[in-house]
Motif scaffolding. Structure first.
Motif, PDB file in Angstrom:
ATOM      1  N   UNK A  10      39.458 -37.031 -32.402  1.00 39.23           N
ATOM      2  CA  UNK A  10      38.781 -37.758 -33.562  1.00 39.23           C
ATOM      3  C   UNK A  10      37.998 -38.953 -33.245  1.00 39.23           C
ATOM      4  N   UNK A  11      38.158 -39.564 -32.400  1.00 37.65           N
ATOM      5  CA  UNK A  11      37.227 -40.776 -32.076  1.00 37.65           C
ATOM      6  C   UNK A  11      35.984 -40.227 -31.536  1.00 37.65           C
ATOM      7  N   UNK A  12      35.827 -39.314 -30.885  1.00 35.16           N
ATOM      8  CA  UNK A  12      34.380 -38.586 -30.476  1.00 35.16           C
ATOM      9  C   UNK A  12      33.761 -37.959 -31.804  1.00 35.16           C
ATOM     10  N   UNK A  13      34.515 -37.560 -32.697  1.00 33.04           N
ATOM     11  CA  UNK A  13      33.970 -37.177 -34.166  1.00 33.04           C
ATOM     12  C   UNK A  13      33.397 -38.226 -34.746  1.00 33.04           C
ATOM     13  N   UNK A  14      34.078 -39.432 -34.788  1.00 33.53           N
ATOM     14  CA  UNK A  14      33.844 -40.665 -35.556  1.00 33.53           C
ATOM     15  C   UNK A  14      32.574 -41.427 -34.716  1.00 33.53           C
ATOM     16  N   UNK A  15      32.597 -41.335 -33.527  1.00 32.73           N
ATOM     17  CA  UNK A  15      31.333 -41.630 -32.855  1.00 32.73           C
ATOM     18  C   UNK A  15      30.071 -40.757 -33.290  1.00 32.73           C
ATOM     19  N   UNK A  16      30.132 -39.291 -33.478  1.00 36.06           N
ATOM     20  CA  UNK A  16      29.039 -38.577 -33.589  1.00 36.06           C
ATOM     21  C   UNK A  16      28.668 -38.820 -35.068  1.00 36.06           C
ATOM     22  N   UNK A  20      24.997 -40.232 -36.394  1.00 36.19           N
ATOM     23  CA  UNK A  20      23.980 -39.538 -37.273  1.00 36.19           C
ATOM     24  C   UNK A  20      23.697 -40.401 -38.509  1.00 36.19           C
ATOM     25  N   UNK A  21      24.287 -41.380 -38.684  1.00 36.74           N
ATOM     26  CA  UNK A  21      23.842 -42.377 -39.815  1.00 36.74           C
ATOM     27  C   UNK A  21      22.419 -43.071 -39.652  1.00 36.74           C
ATOM     28  N   UNK A  22      21.810 -42.686 -40.808  1.00 33.47           N
ATOM     29  CA  UNK A  22      20.200 -43.242 -40.486  1.00 33.47           C
ATOM     30  C   UNK A  22      20.316 -44.503 -40.756  1.00 33.47           C
ATOM     31  N   UNK A  23      19.364 -45.172 -39.661  1.00 36.48           N
ATOM     32  CA  UNK A  23      19.387 -46.787 -39.793  1.00 36.48           C
ATOM     33  C   UNK A  23      18.266 -47.008 -40.867  1.00 36.48           C
ATOM     34  N   UNK A  24      18.488 -47.892 -41.799  1.00 34.79           N
ATOM     35  CA  UNK A  24      17.434 -48.507 -42.864  1.00 34.79           C
ATOM     36  C   UNK A  24      16.389 -49.396 -42.239  1.00 34.79           C
TER      37      UNK A  24
END
Length: 68
Positions: A10-16, A20-24
């Protein structure tokens, strides 16, 4: 029984997901300022040309010949 029924960490999924979140990106203002400056310069050039242009005088050649 474990709380996560998945074999994935779960920690690795949260890190991934965080990666993946685009920076504004900050909005750039120089294209807007360049366009406004170009329009201002062209408006001033057009106004200068209109002021410095000779006045329009229209006289027909037939009137000039009749007066002579």
């Amino acid at each position: 029984m474990p709380t996560a029924d998945s074999a994935l960490d779960a920690d690795q999924i949260a890190r991934a997901r965080a990666l993946l979140v685009r920076r504004k990106r900050p909005e750039r203002t120089w294209p807007v300022l360049a366009a406004a400056a170009l329009l201002a310069v062209s408006a001033l050039a057009f106004a200068t040309a209109m002021i410095l242009a000779p006045p329009l005088v229209s006289e027909h050649v037939a009137h000039q010949r009749a007066a002579q």
